[in-house]
Design a protein around this motif. Structure first.
Motif, PDB file in Angstrom:
ATOM      1  N   UNK A  84       0.854  -1.193   0.000  1.00 50.74           N
ATOM      2  CA  UNK A  84       0.000   0.000   0.000  1.00 50.74           C
ATOM      3  C   UNK A  84       0.886   1.237   0.000  1.00 50.74           C
ATOM      4  N   UNK A  85       0.336   2.341  -0.500  1.00 48.45           N
ATOM      5  CA  UNK A  85       1.086   3.603  -0.534  1.00 48.45           C
ATOM      6  C   UNK A  85       1.326   4.156   0.870  1.00 48.45           C
ATOM      7  N   UNK A  86       0.305   4.077   1.711  1.00 48.48           N
ATOM      8  CA  UNK A  86       0.437   4.637   3.062  1.00 48.48           C
ATOM      9  C   UNK A  86      -0.694   4.138   3.960  1.00 48.48           C
ATOM     10  N   UNK A  87      -0.468   4.306   5.252  1.00 52.18           N
ATOM     11  CA  UNK A  87      -1.520   4.097   6.248  1.00 52.18           C
ATOM     12  C   UNK A  87      -1.599   5.376   7.060  1.00 52.18           C
ATOM     13  N   UNK A  88      -2.786   5.944   7.143  1.00 51.46           N
ATOM     14  CA  UNK A  88      -2.974   7.162   7.929  1.00 51.46           C
ATOM     15  C   UNK A  88      -3.913   6.882   9.097  1.00 51.46           C
ATOM     16  N   UNK A  89      -3.839   7.724  10.088  1.00 52.45           N
ATOM     17  CA  UNK A  89      -4.686   7.615  11.270  1.00 52.45           C
ATOM     18  C   UNK A  89      -5.922   8.476  11.039  1.00 52.45           C
ATOM     19  N   UNK A  90      -7.087   7.928  11.349  1.00 49.58           N
ATOM     20  CA  UNK A  90      -8.339   8.669  11.208  1.00 49.58           C
ATOM     21  C   UNK A  90      -9.165   8.554  12.476  1.00 49.58           C
ATOM     22  N   UNK A  91      -9.974   9.551  12.690  1.00 45.86           N
ATOM     23  CA  UNK A  91     -10.995   9.496  13.727  1.00 45.86           C
ATOM     24  C   UNK A  91     -12.292   9.985  13.099  1.00 45.86           C
ATOM     25  N   UNK A  92     -13.397   9.570  13.651  1.00 45.51           N
ATOM     26  CA  UNK A  92     -14.698   9.984  13.140  1.00 45.51           C
ATOM     27  C   UNK A  92     -15.189  11.151  13.989  1.00 45.51           C
ATOM     28  N   UNK A  93     -15.574  12.218  13.298  1.00 39.39           N
ATOM     29  CA  UNK A  93     -16.061  13.421  13.963  1.00 39.39           C
ATOM     30  C   UNK A  93     -17.476  13.691  13.481  1.00 39.39           C
ATOM     31  N   UNK A  94     -18.365  14.014  14.403  1.00 37.58           N
ATOM     32  CA  UNK A  94     -19.732  14.338  14.023  1.00 37.58           C
ATOM     33  C   UNK A  94     -19.927  15.845  14.076  1.00 37.58           C
ATOM     34  N   UNK A  97     -24.814  16.604  12.768  1.00 33.04           N
ATOM     35  CA  UNK A  97     -25.475  15.340  12.528  1.00 33.04           C
ATOM     36  C   UNK A  97     -24.843  14.474  11.453  1.00 33.04           C
ATOM     37  N   UNK A  98     -23.720  14.909  10.888  1.00 36.08           N
ATOM     38  CA  UNK A  98     -23.052  14.160   9.831  1.00 36.08           C
ATOM     39  C   UNK A  98     -21.705  13.646  10.352  1.00 36.08           C
ATOM     40  N   UNK A  99     -21.479  12.341  10.250  1.00 31.46           N
ATOM     41  CA  UNK A  99     -20.209  11.743  10.692  1.00 31.46           C
ATOM     42  C   UNK A  99     -19.231  11.761   9.526  1.00 31.46           C
ATOM     43  N   UNK A 100     -18.034  12.285   9.764  1.00 32.72           N
ATOM     44  CA  UNK A 100     -17.001  12.315   8.727  1.00 32.72           C
ATOM     45  C   UNK A 100     -15.686  11.792   9.297  1.00 32.72           C
ATOM     46  N   UNK A 101     -14.898  11.167   8.416  1.00 29.69           N
ATOM     47  CA  UNK A 101     -13.560  10.715   8.807  1.00 29.69           C
ATOM     48  C   UNK A 101     -12.619  11.910   8.688  1.00 29.69           C
ATOM     49  N   UNK A 102     -11.804  12.103   9.715  1.00 35.83           N
ATOM     50  CA  UNK A 102     -10.846  13.194   9.733  1.00 35.83           C
ATOM     51  C   UNK A 102      -9.460  12.635  10.037  1.00 35.83           C
ATOM     52  N   UNK A 103      -8.456  12.967   9.218  1.00 35.05           N
ATOM     53  CA  UNK A 103      -7.092  12.534   9.547  1.00 35.05           C
ATOM     54  C   UNK A 103      -6.651  13.139  10.888  1.00 35.05           C
ATOM     55  N   UNK A 104      -5.827  12.419  11.612  1.00 33.55           N
ATOM     56  CA  UNK A 104      -5.298  12.902  12.884  1.00 33.55           C
ATOM     57  C   UNK A 104      -3.851  12.439  13.018  1.00 33.55           C
ATOM     58  N   UNK A 105      -3.086  13.129  13.853  1.00 33.64           N
ATOM     59  CA  UNK A 105      -1.686  12.764  14.071  1.00 33.64           C
ATOM     60  C   UNK A 105      -1.507  11.695  15.139  1.00 33.64           C
ATOM     61  N   UNK A 106      -2.510  11.557  16.032  1.00 31.70           N
ATOM     62  CA  UNK A 106      -2.374  10.645  17.165  1.00 31.70           C
ATOM     63  C   UNK A 106      -3.733  10.072  17.537  1.00 31.70           C
ATOM     64  N   UNK A 107      -3.723   8.828  17.974  1.00 31.10           N
ATOM     65  CA  UNK A 107      -4.916   8.193  18.534  1.00 31.10           C
ATOM     66  C   UNK A 107      -4.563   7.727  19.940  1.00 31.10           C
ATOM     67  N   UNK A 108      -5.356   8.095  20.945  1.00 33.92           N
ATOM     68  CA  UNK A 108      -5.014   7.757  22.333  1.00 33.92           C
ATOM     69  C   UNK A 108      -5.158   6.277  22.645  1.00 33.92           C
ATOM     70  N   UNK A 109      -4.244   5.791  23.493  1.00 31.09           N
ATOM     71  CA  UNK A 109      -4.295   4.441  24.063  1.00 31.09           C
ATOM     72  C   UNK A 109      -4.126   4.646  25.572  1.00 31.09           C
TER      73      UNK A 109
END
Length: 175
Positions: A84-94, A97-109
């Protein structure tokens, strides 16, 4: 007005003892939960996707027995490197009333929890797949954690029904 204690210094001693007791109790409770400064202890509990071509989402469940961490990147690895060309991190933001995928630099653990990257939340987005991913395939993934470093996972390609079953099974995990 409250009656005055006839013994001088007695009220101050009682207040000091109460403050010390509260401080000791707070320190004791803090020791029960991993602090954010504690060393993370992250492992992969589950990693899956559904068949697709071009791009697809990878969903993970991570267990963290230690302090907090963040996913800061990911890549296909081993024999799957370059698939694959790349893997990016996404989060869903509402919004409105519309849910959209948004790129992010970090996802919490967060520490001391299981964290599910799942539909409607955070996920890894594989983009520019060279060839389709088919039911029954597996591929190797390296997840880069901010504090822990690289974490290896094998991603299973499962059908939609199995993905939904796993999602229902992850309802207790945070995302």
């Amino acid at each position: 007005m409250a009656p005055r204690d006839p013994r001088p210094g007695r009220s101050a001693t009682w207040i000091t003892a109460a403050v010390v007791a509260v401080a000791v109790a707070a320190l004791g409770l803090g020791a029960c939960a991993p602090s954010s400064e504690a060393e993370p202890a992250v492992s992969v509990v589950d990693a899956y996707t559904i068949p697709g071509e071009g791009s697809l989402a990878i969903y993970l469940t991570l267990a963290n027995e230690g302090g907090g961490d963040h996913i800061v990147g990911a890549a296909l690895s081993g024999p799957d490197e370059g698939r694959a060309e790349r893997i990016s991190l996404h989060r869903t933001v509402e919004r409105d009333g519309l849910a959209t995928m948004t790129p992010t630099d970090r996802l919490p653990v967060p520490g001391g929890t299981d964290t599910a990257l799942e539909p409607g939340g955070g996920h890894l987005m594989v983009e520019g797949l060279v060839d389709p991913v088919e039911l029954g395939d597996t591929f190797e993934l390296t997840v880069e954690l901010e504090r822990s470093g690289p974490l290896e996972a094998t991603v299973e390609v499962i059908d939609v029904d199995e993905a939904l079953a796993r999602l229902v099974g992850d309802e207790g995990a945070g995302s």
